[in-house]
Design a protein around this motif. Structure first.
Motif, mmCIF file in Angstrom:
data_model
loop_
_atom_site.group_PDB
_atom_site.id
_atom_site.type_symbol
_atom_site.label_atom_id
_atom_site.label_comp_id
_atom_site.label_asym_id
_atom_site.label_seq_id
_atom_site.Cartn_x
_atom_site.Cartn_y
_atom_site.Cartn_z
ATOM 1 N N ASN A 1 -21.364 -9.270 -8.741
ATOM 2 C CA ASN A 1 -21.292 -8.050 -7.940
ATOM 3 C C ASN A 1 -20.713 -6.697 -8.671
ATOM 4 O O ASN A 1 -19.929 -6.753 -9.185
ATOM 5 N N GLU A 2 -21.109 -5.738 -8.043
ATOM 6 C CA GLU A 2 -20.723 -4.552 -8.386
ATOM 7 C C GLU A 2 -20.865 -3.431 -7.071
ATOM 8 O O GLU A 2 -21.716 -3.557 -6.305
ATOM 9 N N SER A 3 -19.667 -2.807 -6.944
ATOM 10 C CA SER A 3 -19.326 -2.130 -5.751
ATOM 11 C C SER A 3 -18.737 -0.832 -6.090
ATOM 12 O O SER A 3 -17.822 -0.600 -7.017
ATOM 13 N N PHE A 4 -19.357 0.095 -5.242
ATOM 14 C CA PHE A 4 -18.767 1.789 -5.392
ATOM 15 C C PHE A 4 -18.130 1.778 -4.026
ATOM 16 O O PHE A 4 -19.044 2.186 -3.072
ATOM 17 N N ILE A 5 -16.738 2.088 -3.651
ATOM 18 C CA ILE A 5 -16.419 2.301 -2.512
ATOM 19 C C ILE A 5 -15.687 3.388 -2.219
ATOM 20 O O ILE A 5 -14.995 3.883 -3.294
ATOM 21 N N SER A 6 -16.327 4.380 -1.276
ATOM 22 C CA SER A 6 -15.495 5.643 -1.086
ATOM 23 C C SER A 6 -15.830 5.949 0.367
ATOM 24 O O SER A 6 -16.588 5.170 1.163
ATOM 25 N N ASN A 7 -15.300 7.223 0.955
ATOM 26 C CA ASN A 7 -15.351 7.436 2.205
ATOM 27 C C ASN A 7 -16.037 8.890 2.280
ATOM 28 O O ASN A 7 -15.513 9.735 1.817
ATOM 29 N N ASN A 8 -17.348 8.659 2.792
ATOM 30 C CA ASN A 8 -17.925 10.294 3.064
ATOM 31 C C ASN A 8 -18.174 10.691 1.747
ATOM 32 O O ASN A 8 -18.291 12.305 1.461
ATOM 33 N N TYR A 9 -18.799 9.840 0.520
ATOM 34 C CA TYR A 9 -19.156 10.305 -0.768
ATOM 35 C C TYR A 9 -20.469 10.067 -1.125
ATOM 36 O O TYR A 9 -20.718 8.716 -0.658
ATOM 37 N N GLY A 10 -21.238 10.567 -1.469
ATOM 38 C CA GLY A 10 -22.708 9.974 -2.236
ATOM 39 C C GLY A 10 -22.388 9.410 -3.205
ATOM 40 O O GLY A 10 -21.438 9.847 -4.171
ATOM 41 N N VAL A 11 -23.163 8.426 -3.669
ATOM 42 C CA VAL A 11 -23.089 7.533 -5.001
ATOM 43 C C VAL A 11 -24.339 7.507 -5.554
ATOM 44 O O VAL A 11 -25.296 7.312 -5.155
ATOM 45 N N ASN A 12 -24.189 7.854 -6.921
ATOM 46 C CA ASN A 12 -25.520 7.874 -7.724
ATOM 47 C C ASN A 12 -25.203 7.283 -8.951
ATOM 48 O O ASN A 12 -23.953 7.738 -9.776
ATOM 49 N N VAL A 13 -26.014 6.215 -9.802
ATOM 50 C CA VAL A 13 -25.615 5.841 -10.951
ATOM 51 C C VAL A 13 -26.603 5.965 -11.904
ATOM 52 O O VAL A 13 -27.872 5.832 -11.450
ATOM 53 N N ASN A 14 -26.472 6.604 -13.244
ATOM 54 C CA ASN A 14 -27.454 7.113 -14.065
ATOM 55 C C ASN A 14 -27.295 6.743 -15.543
ATOM 56 O O ASN A 14 -25.816 6.066 -15.810
ATOM 57 N N VAL A 15 -28.078 6.808 -16.386
ATOM 58 C CA VAL A 15 -27.566 6.371 -17.865
ATOM 59 C C VAL A 15 -27.668 7.718 -18.677
ATOM 60 O O VAL A 15 -28.615 8.384 -18.598
ATOM 61 N N ASP A 16 -26.488 7.919 -19.409
ATOM 62 C CA ASP A 16 -26.621 8.871 -20.168
ATOM 63 C C ASP A 16 -25.962 8.429 -21.599
ATOM 64 O O ASP A 16 -24.996 7.941 -21.712
ATOM 65 N N LYS A 17 -27.105 8.868 -22.661
ATOM 66 C CA LYS A 17 -26.931 8.432 -23.934
ATOM 67 C C LYS A 17 -26.282 6.995 -24.100
ATOM 68 O O LYS A 17 -25.303 6.771 -24.730
ATOM 69 N N GLY A 18 -26.884 6.083 -23.380
ATOM 70 C CA GLY A 18 -26.698 4.740 -23.578
ATOM 71 C C GLY A 18 -25.487 4.203 -22.717
ATOM 72 O O GLY A 18 -25.219 2.928 -22.699
ATOM 73 N N ASN A 19 -25.115 5.146 -22.155
ATOM 74 C CA ASN A 19 -23.722 4.593 -21.111
ATOM 75 C C ASN A 19 -24.261 4.776 -19.867
ATOM 76 O O ASN A 19 -24.952 5.637 -19.341
ATOM 77 N N ARG A 20 -23.755 4.054 -18.660
ATOM 78 C CA ARG A 20 -23.921 4.180 -17.563
ATOM 79 C C ARG A 20 -22.858 4.933 -16.766
ATOM 80 O O ARG A 20 -21.592 4.828 -17.365
#
Length: 511
Positions: free
Chosen positions: A76-95
């Motif tokens: 499981n992977e969770s991104f927990i925040s209040n009133n924030y947009g969340v986006n995950v991308n890959v940059d030079k081999g890193n997430r």
């Protein structure tokens, strides 16, 4: 005859190898748990990002997160925040995760949680890295210090691996004047890694920093810096402080490269803290949860993939050969007589509902009633088919009366008698009476008692949960049982009861 025995032995060996190979494949390749009580570690990694948002300014927070499948299975992977947009991308081999908000005020907290386990994880194929890079331009004292350090390093190294190890060793000699010049007044691990990377760059050896997290119970842990370099075949990992080579198994690569863990726009006083906790989960439950998440596990290729009602049925069916093998041992090696091979196993299946004590009492009482009825019908000179029909009818009547009596007395097990196989009991009564007529009452009771004892032992073995789990999870064991049955098919030796019976003759000959 010799050819037939040889064929039987070859067949047994083939079945044994096939079944054993299936079990070994499940254990070694699919990582199937050997016991239903086996547990696997589940690591929970929490990271908290805290900062103070600047008034009336948009906020954008970027943080590196671990690559998925880096030697671990992500549950499981969770991104927990209040009133924030969340986006995950890959940059030079890193997430990298990006939290963004149009407006935020005061203290802000963002959370990232990762649950992972080493079970069922495939070793990732790492992309090859560069094997050459241009040397940087150095002037003055820095060039002299670097050349002075590299000269003995080249003399004491034979390849890239030993060159890097020797470089780390030299840079950590803090009393060396050349090292002090390159380090300046900063002897932090990060600056030492920079000096090591500088010397490797002068030697045209590419290297990059790798930031890892140790999977151990901890609070406030910070990423640990390592260096890695590609030698043409694989990535080599080195600890820049002590030269230790090889990334330990408990290290999770968080990100690689010189970039910082956290970048923030529209905020100040940013801080990241890590905590790691270890939990345990049943290996079977873990495989089932991975199956629900479409993650590959052994359940994809086993009886666990069947619907639950079918699984319950096959948990019973796969144990029948185990009971049959036990009856085979009882008859062929011990010499105990039973009413056939399968009758004790079928009675043992009925014991699943009635339990052993009540099942034994019901078996004894109904068989006694049936034998009495059958004896009277024999006196009437009835033919076989009508006789069996009447016995079956009285068996049903006896079962109904016992169930009614059990209900009146508040004995729930008495109601389960209806699940006792009526036809099996009828045939047991008929065969017992035939033995009675042919070999006498004593032998008839002996055979009936042997059948009951064999049924009890079969029941106890067939409901033993560790064995049920093993046979259901590793169905290849059935082929091994078949191999043993084939080998026993040519056994012509003495039985245990025969050895005891003939012991008196042997003792008499000695005297």
């Amino acid at each position: 005859m010799g050819s037939v025995k040889l064929q039987a032995r070859l067949l047994a060996v083939f079945l044994l190898l096939l079944g054993g190979g299936s079990i070994a494949y499940q254990l070694l390749v699919q990582n199937v748990p050997l016991s239903q009580d086996e547990k696997d570690p589940v690591w929970v990694v929490d990271s908290q990002v805290s900062f103070v948002a600047k008034a009336n300014k948009p906020v954008k927070v970027r943080m590196f997160v671990p690559p998925l499948g880096a030697g671990y299975t992500t549950l499981n992977e969770s991104f927990i925040s209040n009133n924030y947009g969340v986006n995950v991308n890959v940059d030079k081999g890193n997430r990298q995760v990006t939290w963004s908000s149009r407006r935020a005020e005061g203290n802000q907290y963002l959370y990232y949680r990762l649950m992972l386990t080493p079970r069922y994880a495939d070793v990732p194929e790492k992309d090859p890295g560069p094997q050459f890079r241009p040397a940087p331009t150095l002037d003055g004292p820095e060039k002299l210090a670097a050349d002075a350090l590299l000269e003995p390093i080249r003399q004491h190294s034979a390849d890239v691996e030993t060159f890097i190890s020797e470089t780390i060793k030299r840079v950590n000699e803090l009393e060396n004047d050349n090292v002090q010049l390159l380090l300046g007044s900063d002897v932090s691990p990060e600056n030492r890694a920079k000096v090591i990377d500088l010397l490797l760059a002068v030697a045209h050896i590419p290297a990059e920093p790798v930031h890892t997290l140790r999977l151990a119970e901890s609070q406030g842990q910070q990423p640990e810096l390592w260096l890695r370099s590609f030698n043409g075949k694989e990535w080599l990992y080195f600890n820049p402080l002590n030269g230790q080579q090889g990334l330990p198994d408990d290290r999770l690569v968080w990100w690689s490269g010189p970039g910082p863990l956290l970048n923030i726009e529209g905020g100040k006083s940013a801080d990241v803290s890590f905590s790691v906790h270890e939990n345990e989960m049943s290996a079977l439950q873990l495989a089932q949860s991975l199956r629900l998440k479409d993650v590959s596990s052994f359940i994809d290729f086993s009886l666990y993939e069947l619907p639950l009602p079918a699984q319950q049925l096959y948990r019973i069916l796969v144990m029948i050969p185990v009971g049959v093998l036990l009856v085979l041992f009882i008859r062929s090696l011990i010499g105990m007589e039973t009413l056939g091979t399968f009758t004790p196993v079928l009675i043992a299946l009925a014991f699943r509902e009635t339990q052993v004590v009540w099942g034994g009492l019901l078996f004894t009482s109904i068989t006694a009633i049936g034998l009495s009825v059958r004896s009277y019908l024999e006196h009437l000179k009835l033919q076989l088919l009508p006789r069996l029909s009447v016995v079956l009818t009285f068996v049903v009547i006896a079962m109904a009366l016992i169930s009614l009596l059990g209900y009146k007395l508040g004995i729930g097990s008495g109601l389960s008698v209806a699940l006792f196989p009526m036809v099996i009991l009828t045939m047991v009564i008929e065969r017992t009476s035939i033995v009675w007529e042919e070999r006498g009452g004593t032998q008839s009771l002996k055979v009936a008692l042997g059948t009951l004892v064999a049924a009890i032992f079969c029941h106890l073995l067939m409901v033993w949960q560790p064995l049920v789990y093993f046979v259901f999870t590793f169905p290849g064991v059935l082929l091994c049982l078949a191999a043993i049955m084939v080998l026993m098919g040519h056994y012509r030796g003495y039985r245990l009861t025969e050895l005891l019976r003939f012991r008196a003759m042997v003792d008499g000959d000695k005297h």
